[in-house]
Design an enzyme around this catalytic site. Sequence first.
Site, short mmCIF file in Angstrom:
data_model
loop_
_atom_site.label_atom_id
_atom_site.label_comp_id
_atom_site.label_asym_id
_atom_site.label_seq_id
_atom_site.Cartn_x
_atom_site.Cartn_y
_atom_site.Cartn_z
N CYS A 135 -10.93 6.13 2.13
CA CYS A 135 -10.65 6.52 3.35
C CYS A 135 -11.63 7.68 4.13
CB CYS A 135 -9.20 7.42 3.47
SG CYS A 135 -8.50 7.98 4.99
N CYS A 138 -10.10 10.47 6.13
CA CYS A 138 -9.57 11.25 5.34
C CYS A 138 -10.50 12.13 4.75
CB CYS A 138 -8.63 10.78 4.05
SG CYS A 138 -7.65 9.45 4.71
N ASP A 139 -11.56 11.67 4.00
CA ASP A 139 -12.53 12.44 3.35
C ASP A 139 -14.09 12.76 3.90
OD1 ASP A 139 -10.30 12.59 1.62
OD2 ASP A 139 -10.76 10.76 0.45
C1 LIG Z 1 -6.96 9.04 -1.93
C2 LIG Z 1 -6.16 8.93 -0.69
C3 LIG Z 1 -6.40 9.67 0.43
C4 LIG Z 1 -5.98 10.08 1.42
N1 LIG Z 1 -6.15 11.09 2.32
C5 LIG Z 1 -5.60 11.02 3.46
C6 LIG Z 1 -5.89 12.17 4.52
O1 LIG Z 1 -6.46 12.97 4.13
N2 LIG Z 1 -5.01 12.34 5.50
C7 LIG Z 1 -3.96 11.41 6.15
O2 LIG Z 1 -3.61 10.99 7.13
N3 LIG Z 1 -4.20 10.01 5.15
C8 LIG Z 1 -4.61 10.04 3.88
N4 LIG Z 1 -4.45 8.84 3.16
C9 LIG Z 1 -3.50 8.02 3.79
C10 LIG Z 1 -2.06 8.24 3.75
O3 LIG Z 1 -1.87 8.77 2.16
C11 LIG Z 1 -1.11 7.07 3.85
O4 LIG Z 1 -1.52 6.31 4.87
C12 LIG Z 1 0.27 7.56 3.79
O5 LIG Z 1 0.60 8.30 2.94
C13 LIG Z 1 1.25 6.11 3.65
O6 LIG Z 1 2.50 6.33 3.55
P1 LIG Z 1 3.67 5.30 3.45
O7 LIG Z 1 4.84 6.04 3.17
O8 LIG Z 1 3.56 4.35 4.35
O9 LIG Z 1 3.37 4.65 1.87
P2 LIG Z 1 2.88 5.20 0.45
O10 LIG Z 1 2.33 6.70 0.40
O11 LIG Z 1 2.10 4.08 0.07
O12 LIG Z 1 4.43 5.29 -0.28
C14 LIG Z 1 5.13 4.34 -0.51
C15 LIG Z 1 6.14 4.49 -1.66
O13 LIG Z 1 6.89 3.28 -1.97
C16 LIG Z 1 7.09 3.28 -3.29
N5 LIG Z 1 7.19 1.73 -3.44
C17 LIG Z 1 6.55 0.76 -3.43
N6 LIG Z 1 6.99 -0.47 -3.53
C18 LIG Z 1 8.27 0.02 -3.91
C19 LIG Z 1 9.51 -0.83 -4.34
N7 LIG Z 1 9.32 -2.40 -4.56
N8 LIG Z 1 10.55 -0.32 -4.65
C20 LIG Z 1 10.72 0.96 -4.37
N9 LIG Z 1 9.83 1.94 -4.27
C21 LIG Z 1 8.57 1.25 -4.04
C22 LIG Z 1 5.68 3.78 -4.00
O14 LIG Z 1 5.84 3.94 -5.34
C23 LIG Z 1 5.52 4.92 -3.13
O15 LIG Z 1 5.93 6.11 -3.64
C24 LIG Z 1 -5.04 8.97 1.76
C25 LIG Z 1 -4.52 7.84 1.17
C26 LIG Z 1 -5.30 7.84 -0.13
C27 LIG Z 1 -5.03 6.70 -1.04
#
Ligand SMILES: Cc1cc2nc3c(=O)[nH]c(=O)nc-3n(C[C@H](O)[C@H](O)[C@H](O)COP(=O)(O)OP(=O)(O)OC[C@H]3O[C@@H](n4cnc5c(N)ncnc54)[C@H](O)[C@@H]3O)c2cc1C
Length: 317
Positions: A135, A138-139
């Site tokens: 990302c 992010c970084d």
């Molecule tokens: C290394 C890294 C660094 C990042 N840095 C930043 C940053 O600095 N700033 C920023 O704004 N964004 C950053 N991002 C992006 C940001 O983290 C994501 O866009 C955001 O957290 C997504 O949130 P979400 O809730 O949509 O999904 P996720 O965070 O992916 O959460 C989804 C959850 O659902 C669960 N899940 C999946 N399938 C199932 C299922 N079938 N049943 C039950 N549970 C399930 C997963 O285990 C997970 O806990 C970063 C991402 C990464 C990987």
Amino acid sequence: MENHFDVIVIGAGAAGLTAGIYLSRAKLSTLILNEGTVGGQMVLTHEIANYPGFESISGYQLARNMKAQAQKFGCVIKSNIRITNLELESKTKSVEVNNKEVYTSHSIILATGGKSRTLGVPGEEKFKGKGISYCATCDGDFFQDKEIIVVGGGNTALEEAVSLTKYASKVTIVHQFDNFQALEHYVEEAKNNPKINFVMESKIIDFTGDESLQKVRIQNQATQKITEMKVDGVFIFIGYVPNTEKISDKIALNNYGEIIVDKNMATNIAGVYAAGDSIAKRYRQVTTAVADGTIAALSASEYMNELKKKMVHAISN
Ligand SMILES: Cc1cc2nc3c(=O)[nH]c(=O)nc-3n(C[C@H](O)[C@H](O)[C@H](O)COP(=O)(O)OP(=O)(O)OC[C@H]3O[C@@H](n4cnc5c(N)ncnc54)[C@H](O)[C@@H]3O)c2cc1C
């Protein structure tokens, strides 16, 4: 009816936890079910420096804050579970967990997130967040005046390589083919940027270092020749995989496996909403996941209110 909730949220990342906060605060009984640790991708991030209100916060801490806030309003969160069956179509939705308990609800929010596609080569897991990133937004800022590699040859890779030149002193694009898959204007922009150079027909075969990433080995695909390169960071942009494989036969997805939603985060099934990185959208950030989670929760609340009104009407008639 202890296993019945107004709304069940699947996924406890930024989107799911935000939905949990809004729903519970609106006095709707809410259950969040999460595979693995609460927090999703946030907990993989050692520092988040672009979440408004916090100059800098660890992803783990931000996730803990969101979880505590949701629980304070009465949201029930169950983590480290496995969903073994899901029924979305009927008016009463049901979710079977660990082949055992069944939870029911009137509405469901899918917030299963996703993950960046990885190279799958030695050292990649070890140096994730310690030199390897997926990302730029992010970084990128952590690589001020550093020499970095961008892996990939599509629109995102080329666009992000150009954006990373704001920080890095040198950006080397490593691409497995001898031509790019990106739109011509992205390619032109990268080629015209004096900070960017190209290593074509080549793949990274491993990452090495001590505490953080220091070197990569790159293999030319035509000659098989291996060269070692010192590097401060590597950004990998080779695609994104939404966590929707387990629900692909339950809900309308696009060709990329992303959940199709309208502006209210409604899916093709009444009472089922989706939010965060698993939906079809351009930008994937904590802020956008939080925004989607808010909209999905407000839509689900409205759906529940309508449903309750209809039930009262039916009883009084
Ligand atoms: C290394 C890294 C660094 C990042 N840095 C930043 C940053 O600095 N700033 C920023 O704004 N964004 C950053 N991002 C992006 C940001 O983290 C994501 O866009 C955001 O957290 C997504 O949130 P979400 O809730 O949509 O999904 P996720 O965070 O992916 O959460 C989804 C959850 O659902 C669960 N899940 C999946 N399938 C199932 C299922 N079938 N049943 C039950 N549970 C399930 C997963 O285990 C997970 O806990 C970063 C991402 C990464 C990987």
